[in-house]
Design a protein around this motif. Sequence first.
Motif, mmCIF file in Angstrom:
data_model
loop_
_atom_site.group_PDB
_atom_site.id
_atom_site.type_symbol
_atom_site.label_atom_id
_atom_site.label_comp_id
_atom_site.label_asym_id
_atom_site.label_seq_id
_atom_site.Cartn_x
_atom_site.Cartn_y
_atom_site.Cartn_z
ATOM 1 N N PHE B 43 0.880 -1.162 0.000
ATOM 2 C CA PHE B 43 0.000 0.000 0.000
ATOM 3 C C PHE B 43 0.925 1.220 0.000
ATOM 4 C CE2 PHE B 43 -3.587 2.160 2.701
ATOM 5 C CZ PHE B 43 -3.789 3.071 1.692
ATOM 6 N N ILE B 163 -14.885 1.575 -4.089
ATOM 7 C CA ILE B 163 -13.835 0.655 -3.652
ATOM 8 C C ILE B 163 -14.192 -0.776 -4.040
ATOM 9 C CG2 ILE B 163 -12.705 -0.322 -1.615
ATOM 10 C CD1 ILE B 163 -12.902 2.447 -0.337
ATOM 11 N N LEU B 167 -11.982 -3.150 -6.478
ATOM 12 C CA LEU B 167 -11.355 -4.385 -6.005
ATOM 13 C C LEU B 167 -11.983 -5.635 -6.619
ATOM 14 C CD1 LEU B 167 -10.963 -3.616 -2.178
ATOM 15 C CD2 LEU B 167 -9.263 -3.340 -3.972
ATOM 16 N N ALA B 176 -5.755 5.148 -6.309
ATOM 17 C CA ALA B 176 -6.736 5.937 -5.576
ATOM 18 C C ALA B 176 -6.231 7.367 -5.495
ATOM 19 C CB ALA B 176 -6.927 5.355 -4.182
ATOM 20 N N LEU B 195 -8.779 -0.100 2.788
ATOM 21 C CA LEU B 195 -7.706 -0.210 1.800
ATOM 22 C C LEU B 195 -6.521 -0.957 2.404
ATOM 23 C CD1 LEU B 195 -7.806 3.326 0.135
ATOM 24 C CD2 LEU B 195 -8.617 1.166 -0.799
ATOM 25 N N GLN B 196 -6.218 -0.618 3.654
ATOM 26 C CA GLN B 196 -5.108 -1.259 4.340
ATOM 27 C C GLN B 196 -5.354 -2.767 4.464
ATOM 28 O OE1 GLN B 196 -4.583 -0.199 8.500
ATOM 29 N NE2 GLN B 196 -2.488 0.458 8.032
ATOM 30 N N SER B 199 -4.913 -4.619 1.249
ATOM 31 C CA SER B 199 -3.512 -4.801 0.926
ATOM 32 C C SER B 199 -2.878 -5.878 1.811
ATOM 33 C CB SER B 199 -2.800 -3.461 1.097
ATOM 34 O OG SER B 199 -1.424 -3.653 1.066
ATOM 35 N N ILE B 206 -1.789 -1.221 -3.937
ATOM 36 C CA ILE B 206 -2.556 0.023 -3.997
ATOM 37 C C ILE B 206 -1.591 1.201 -4.076
ATOM 38 C CG2 ILE B 206 -4.196 1.527 -2.776
ATOM 39 C CD1 ILE B 206 -5.190 -0.995 -1.308
ATOM 40 N N MET B 208 -1.927 5.210 -3.611
ATOM 41 C CA MET B 208 -2.900 6.212 -3.198
ATOM 42 C C MET B 208 -2.267 7.598 -3.180
ATOM 43 S SD MET B 208 -4.978 6.565 0.392
ATOM 44 C CE MET B 208 -3.516 6.852 1.382
#
Lengths: 452, 253
Positions: B43, B163, B167, B176, B195-196, B199, B206, B208
Amino acid sequence: MSVAVSLAPRLAIERIRATKGAGVLDAMAVLAFTVSSWLALTVAGGTWMFFQRWQAEGALPDSQQTGLAITYVALACFACALLVIPILGLGGGAARLGARGRVRRLASLRLIGMTSGEVVRMSVIETLVQAVAGAVLGSAVFVVSLPLWQLLSFQMLPIGFGELLLPWWLWLAVIGALLLLAVASTVLGLRRVTISPLGIARDHTPRRLKTWRLVVVVALVVAFLVYAQFTNIASFIGLVTTVVFLALVIGSINLVGPWLMQLVARPGARTSNVARLLAARRILDDPRGAWRNVASLAFLGFIAGFVVTMPATGEGGTDTFFVHDIQTGVAITLAVGLILAATATLMTQASQVFDRAAESIALDRMGVPATVHLSVRRRLVVVPLAVALGTSVPLGLLLSTVAAVQLDSFPVVGVSLLAGTVILGFLLSLGAAEACRPLQAGILTEQRRRND
Amino acid sequence: MKPTSTDLGLVARVAHLHKSYGTTNTRVNALTDVSVGIRRGEFTAIMGPSGSGKSTLMHIMAGLDTASSGSVWLGDTDISGLDDSNLTVLRRRRVGFIFQSFNLVPTLDISGNILLPFELDGRAPTAEEQAWIDRLIAVLGLTDRLRHRPHELSGGQQQRVAIARALATRPDLVFADEPTGNLDSRTSREVLTLLQTASREYGQSIAMVTHDPVAASYADRIVLLNDGRVVDDRSRSTPEEISSIMLGMEALS
Ligand SMILES: Nc1ncnc2c1ncn2[C@@H]1O[C@H](COP(=O)(O)OP(=O)(O)OP(=O)(O)O)[C@@H](O)[C@H]1O
Ligand SMILES: [Mg+2]
């Protein structure tokens, strides 16, 4: 292909169900296709009727009329030529309807992986669905309206019930031409705005339109006037070539129109009157669009100007029926044209309300009062229309000298038709602008989420 | 032979990237000699002050914009030479997007939006993919909202739909851009945690873009841009550390 085919109808249906605004635009596109196919069929039907009366032995009561039958066909063709452009214009306008809104919507599809080819195909399918629906409705309206025509008579014969009915192949040709045009307009319209996945429909910066446009038109008009001096309109070939040439000249008005819009609007962009400034800026921003809004009415003005002298054209011995028939024909042509123009104006006005939504909202938030919006809308109707009619009516009058013989009296009928067309043209356009007020109000009050 | 991106463990990479906008008179150098790789399964946050070129870098990496010069790889594919439709197909198979503006299709309901990438690819999700999507929908708390349209959802919910959509196809890389820019701090935390989790637990790569130190602190790695150049590349940091670096950068420029 498959994606476009499967997704287009679904998105269209969902859209109509989901949003009031887009539903209005879809309905309007169908309406426009309905009106244009109805009137195209009617005009083609009239020509077909004269053709048949000319072909059929003994269809007409006396020899004098039999002798004139071919002239009726030619004049009907002439009326068709005059109306082809506004009819096609309406169809094209319907295809372009709400293009900017569409672009925004398509951008998010581009982002998640729709190719630009698929986007174009999908839009073409959307347009085709609307156009086919319009063609079906238009054909129905055409058939239903047939009995009404029996009230009129031409060549001293009332119009028979089936006389306007087209053979299937002619019907197919007329509808096919309309559908083709709709598709072509969609493709061309989308090509102009490359739909980037980032959503910024890179609006092309309006280029200054060049003076060559004026030169071309003036050259064509002069060429036509000279040509007409050396051609015998009475001969069949002469008539056909004159009609074709005339159609070319009429089409060329579209070249000079946007240029004129730009010319008239430019001083307005340097004023301190907010409404005038905004109106001028919008015209300068898209002079072609401003012209398109009034193009149909410009043609009408041209036709009305052109026919002022027509009723007096009859040769010495011709009976009054011929003059009467011509007047009826002209009135029908103008009426058809006004219906087309009214629909076109309504459609472009509505579509602009949506296309300009973001700008209107921004102005509203900045505290620009509603009266200014209204004043801008009126200016956007009246100024281009005045320019358009101010050009096309005199041009029509000028070119009519080709066909006119000497006037033995003041052409009362012609002048009143011209006046009626101009007045109705203004009233209908202003009416269309007013009719869009609820749409505009809806846009401003709608609790728009910032991002959808 | 040069090592490929895969050998280096990278899902996306740019080398000696330059990007300028405008003509000679009005030239803006948005990116100057940027070389950076996004590592697989990580991430990554791309940070920097406003106008530092974060969005530009992301758009070029994702093939949404073209470089003025330099090379761009997505996986092992050099995308600088691809035409628009090949690029589009590549994007829809290998990349997911979550933007500040949610980019949902307003006329489709939530379920339609989430399944759209599959539909564009002309296929239905496999059973395995469907199970994954169901799980995403459950985790994102969208189960009751599948038949609603985007405008009936709050900003945070819309972002969660975006999201889920990004995904759903298990793309190689999710981009992102300020995904929490429109959200309040509680919803932001939710979205960032999601998101974390994607990942950490599912190995989703990801990238971002953000200028928010708190958002960046959720990332495994932070790439700092300033004035179109990479000025720092560091591993996980606290919001305080990031803030002080940012403050130092602003003082310099
Ligand atoms: N289309 C464009 N035309 C001209 N200049 C542009 C364009 N897009 C970006 N720029 C310029 O490039 C530079 C970098 O922009 P970019 O959008 O990448 O910044 P950013 O880091 O994302 O900023 P923010 O945090 O404000 O979103 C800015 O100076 C911007 O003005
Ligand atoms: Mg940005």
